[in-house]
Structure formats: structure tokens, C-alpha cells
Motif scaffolding. Structure first.
Motif, PDB file in Angstrom:
ATOM      1  N   GLN A   3      19.856  47.932  29.583  1.00 52.22           N
ATOM      2  CA  GLN A   3      19.012  48.946  28.968  1.00 52.22           C
ATOM      3  C   GLN A   3      19.099  49.764  27.392  1.00 52.22           C
ATOM      4  O   GLN A   3      20.337  49.557  27.311  1.00 52.22           O
ATOM      5  N   THR A   4      18.350  50.013  26.797  1.00 52.93           N
ATOM      6  CA  THR A   4      18.295  50.434  26.234  1.00 52.93           C
ATOM      7  C   THR A   4      18.452  51.580  25.886  1.00 52.93           C
ATOM      8  O   THR A   4      18.188  52.109  26.813  1.00 52.93           O
ATOM      9  N   ASN A   5      19.066  53.214  24.813  1.00 54.18           N
ATOM     10  CA  ASN A   5      18.917  54.076  24.726  1.00 54.18           C
ATOM     11  C   ASN A   5      17.268  54.435  24.279  1.00 54.18           C
ATOM     12  O   ASN A   5      16.930  55.982  24.323  1.00 54.18           O
ATOM     13  N   LYS A   6      16.419  53.823  23.409  1.00 53.83           N
ATOM     14  CA  LYS A   6      15.327  54.410  22.715  1.00 53.83           C
ATOM     15  C   LYS A   6      13.966  54.485  23.874  1.00 53.83           C
ATOM     16  O   LYS A   6      14.506  54.033  24.542  1.00 53.83           O
ATOM     17  N   ARG A   7      13.281  56.444  23.581  1.00 53.16           N
ATOM     18  CA  ARG A   7      12.511  56.750  24.062  1.00 53.16           C
ATOM     19  C   ARG A   7      11.075  56.097  23.924  1.00 53.16           C
ATOM     20  O   ARG A   7      10.994  56.504  22.687  1.00 53.16           O
ATOM     21  N   VAL A   8      10.238  55.376  24.902  1.00 55.03           N
ATOM     22  CA  VAL A   8       9.283  54.759  24.467  1.00 55.03           C
ATOM     23  C   VAL A   8       8.252  55.593  25.441  1.00 55.03           C
ATOM     24  O   VAL A   8       8.181  55.585  26.249  1.00 55.03           O
ATOM     25  N   LEU A 121       8.962  46.253  19.277  1.00 55.48           N
ATOM     26  CA  LEU A 121       8.921  46.211  20.217  1.00 55.48           C
ATOM     27  C   LEU A 121       7.612  45.549  21.371  1.00 55.48           C
ATOM     28  O   LEU A 121       6.917  44.640  20.110  1.00 55.48           O
ATOM     29  N   TYR A 141       9.701  45.524  25.718  1.00 55.85           N
ATOM     30  CA  TYR A 141      11.153  45.317  25.346  1.00 55.85           C
ATOM     31  C   TYR A 141      11.943  45.239  23.683  1.00 55.85           C
ATOM     32  O   TYR A 141      10.548  45.697  23.422  1.00 55.85           O
ATOM     33  N   GLU A 142      13.082  45.200  23.319  1.00 60.59           N
ATOM     34  CA  GLU A 142      13.196  45.142  22.013  1.00 60.59           C
ATOM     35  C   GLU A 142      14.717  44.472  21.602  1.00 60.59           C
ATOM     36  O   GLU A 142      14.710  43.777  23.511  1.00 60.59           O
ATOM     37  N   ASP A 158      15.153  45.344  28.586  1.00 63.07           N
ATOM     38  CA  ASP A 158      14.599  46.467  28.747  1.00 63.07           C
ATOM     39  C   ASP A 158      14.403  48.043  27.959  1.00 63.07           C
ATOM     40  O   ASP A 158      15.319  48.305  28.043  1.00 63.07           O
ATOM     41  N   CYS A 159      13.138  48.506  28.191  1.00 61.73           N
ATOM     42  CA  CYS A 159      13.042  50.017  27.325  1.00 61.73           C
ATOM     43  C   CYS A 159      12.536  50.204  28.184  1.00 61.73           C
ATOM     44  O   CYS A 159      11.104  50.180  28.148  1.00 61.73           O
ATOM     45  N   PHE A 161      10.107  53.405  29.476  1.00 69.77           N
ATOM     46  CA  PHE A 161       8.190  53.632  29.196  1.00 69.77           C
ATOM     47  C   PHE A 161       8.272  54.619  30.020  1.00 69.77           C
ATOM     48  O   PHE A 161       8.591  54.588  30.983  1.00 69.77           O
TER      49      PHE A 161
END
Length: 292
Positions: A3-8, A121, A141-142, A158-159, A161
Motif C-alpha cells: 500500500q502507498t501513503n498517497k491519499r485519494v 493513478l 492503484y499507483e 493499492d491506493c 481511497f
């Protein structure tokens, strides 16, 4: 997948647009044949690690000799220019497709979209979700580069959201949920059935109160003054209308509702006929010349 730290943040308008795009292709409402890959661009705003997806628009592409979608830079730049003129604060956030899982073709398309966004994304919508599922049939996803067998390869991460709605979107989605026909049942039938259930419930509760008052009057049960005052308060809220006036008012409202429903149906059918005529004119140009 990691998983990523990006917030969607995903808006419902984008979900509806993707679903409408896929349905149009599968039901023959698109210039592309049924079964074609559903491809589109995700639009929104990006600030740091926060990305907001506000809309989704169909991506114009052609099919190569090997059956792989070919994205033309001129067409994509033209779409980008037109969209940013209307929404100057928006940019290409990524792209979307419809499928049950990520395939190799998605990686190829993702590399192409990276020419317009360094870290796009990828939104994948499931075409046939479980009707009993509580989660949205959407995954985001990214891409990240990882070393696999001493080779650098792109993998999808996985992102997580969350849904984000504006007041206008919230009101619109509520109205769509109320007005959507199911199993061929018209909106009018759904409305009438809802009113019928409400009136039946009101009638049953009124009968319970009437039986209680009759039993109290006969002395079968002990009078409860607090409960009787509550019943009186309910009765005082009921309007005292003449039956004839009520019948006339109800008839007028009913006729107006039916008329508006019929006019809406005629308008919708006329619009669909115009769309069909435009599509037929593109397929067979001679039809547009010999229309009159």
C-alpha cells in the motif's frame, strides 16, 4: 500488493461516468463494438500526496493491427486542452478501465499515460460486482518500480481511497436513487406503491387508536389521561376537510402528475431518437442527405 501513503478522494460523478461509459459500449450505444476495452481519463486536482478525482471522461483511441489500443498523442492533447478550458484548475490524474483484474495490457497503457502525469493513478472497476457486496466495485492503484529477478519492473500498488461529495452531488445521487426504475417498473408505479404503503400503515395505526378509545369508553380498560391527551393531540393535527373538496384536489394533483410523467417520457424518447439518428448518419452518410 503493498500500500502507498498517497491519499485519494473519489467523487461519485466519476464513478457514474465510468459505469455509463462501460454500459454504453456493452449495450451498443457507442461507436466501438461491444466487448471493446473501456478506457478513459481521470480528471481532478493534485496537491502533494493528496489526489482528488472529480470526473472521468472517455479516452479516444484506435485499435492497432495486433488488437492493442493505440492512444494518439494529438487526440489526447486535444481532449486535455478542451477540458482544461472549461475547468482550468483540473489536470489529468490518471486513467480508468473495466475488468476483473490487472493485466499486462494495463501496464502498457499506464506507461503511455505517464507521459502526461509522472505518477498517474489507475482506477479499475469490476464489470459484474456481487449485488450483496457492501464495498464499491472499484480499486485504485499507483505504479512503483521494484527489482524482480534482478530486473526493474513496474508493479501496481493499492491506493486506499475515500468518497468525497459536494452538496450538489449528494442531492443528485439521492434523487437518482429515488427515481431509478427496477425490473421494468416505472417511476410512477414506484411512487404509487410507496404512497399506498404509507396510507396502509396510517390506516392500521388509526384502527389501533380507535379500538383503544372504544375499549376505554366501554370501561373494558382503565383510562390513562396522559395517553388520552396524546391521542387528542394527534387528532388535532389531522386537517378537517370536506370529502368532495379532498376528491377534487386529489384528482387535480393526480392528473398533473400523470401529465408531467407523460411529457417527460415523450421528451426522453425524442432525445433518444435524435441520438439514434445522429449515429445512423455517421454510419451511413447517405441517410443524412436523403432525410428529407
Amino acid at each position: 500488493m503493498a500500500q502507498t501513503n498517497k491519499r485519494v478522494f473519489l467523487h461519485p460523478l466519476a464513478i457514474v461516468a465510468i459505469s455509463d461509459h462501460f454500459t454504453g459500449i456493452e449495450m451498443g450505444g457507442s461507436m466501438k463494438p461491444s466487448g471493446s476495452k473501456t478506457l478513459g481519463l481521470l480528471w481532478g486536482k493534485q496537491q502533494g500526496l493528496d489526489s482528488t478525482i472529480t470526473d472521468a471522461v472517455e479516452l479516444l483511441y484506435s485499435i492497432g493491427s495486433d488488437g492493442v489500443p493505440v492512444i494518439t498523442a494529438d487526440e489526447l492533447n486535444k481532449q486535455k486542452e478542451l477540458f482544461t478550458k472549461v475547468y482550468p484548475g483540473h489536470e489529468i490524474i490518471g486513467w480508468y478501465s473495466v475488468g476483473t483484474e490487472v493485466v499486462d495490457l494495463d501496464t502498457m497503457i499506464h506507461r503511455e499515460i505517464m507521459k502526461y502525469n509522472e505518477s498517474p493513478l489507475f482506477l479499475l472497476m469490476h464489470p459484474s460486482p456481487d449485488p450483496e457486496a457492501k464495498d464499491l466495485p472499484v480499486a485504485i492503484y499507483e505504479s512503483e518500480m521494484h527489482t524482480v529477478d534482478e530486473e526493474m519492473k513496474m508493479i501496481f500498488v493499492d491506493c486506499p481511497f475515500q468518497l468525497e461529495t459536494t452538496q450538489a452531488e449528494r442531492v443528485t445521487m439521492e434523487e437518482v436513487a429515488k427515481a431509478t426504475p427496477t425490473d421494468g417498473v416505472s417511476t410512477l408505479d414506484l411512487h404509487v406503491n410507496s404512497l399506498n404503503d404509507s396510507l396502509q400503515s396510517l390506516s392500521n395505526r388509526t384502527k389501533v387508536l380507535l379500538k383503544y378509545l372504544e375499549a376505554t369508553e366501554r370501561g373494558d380498560i382503565i383510562s390513562d389521561q396522559k395517553l388520552l391527551r396524546s391521542v387528542l393531540s394527534i387528532c388535532n393535527q389531522l386537517p378537517a376537510l370536506d370529502q368532495n373538496d379532498l376528491d377534487v384536489a386529489f384528482g387535480e394533483d393526480y392528473n398533473e402528475f400523470v401529465m408531467v410523467n407523460f411529457l417527460a417520457s415523450i421528451t426522453k424518447n425524442a432525445s433518444q431518437m435524435n441520438e439514434l439518428n445522429d449515429k445512423m448518419s455517421k454510419i451511413v452518410p447517405s441517410l443524412s442527405r436523403n432525410r428529407y
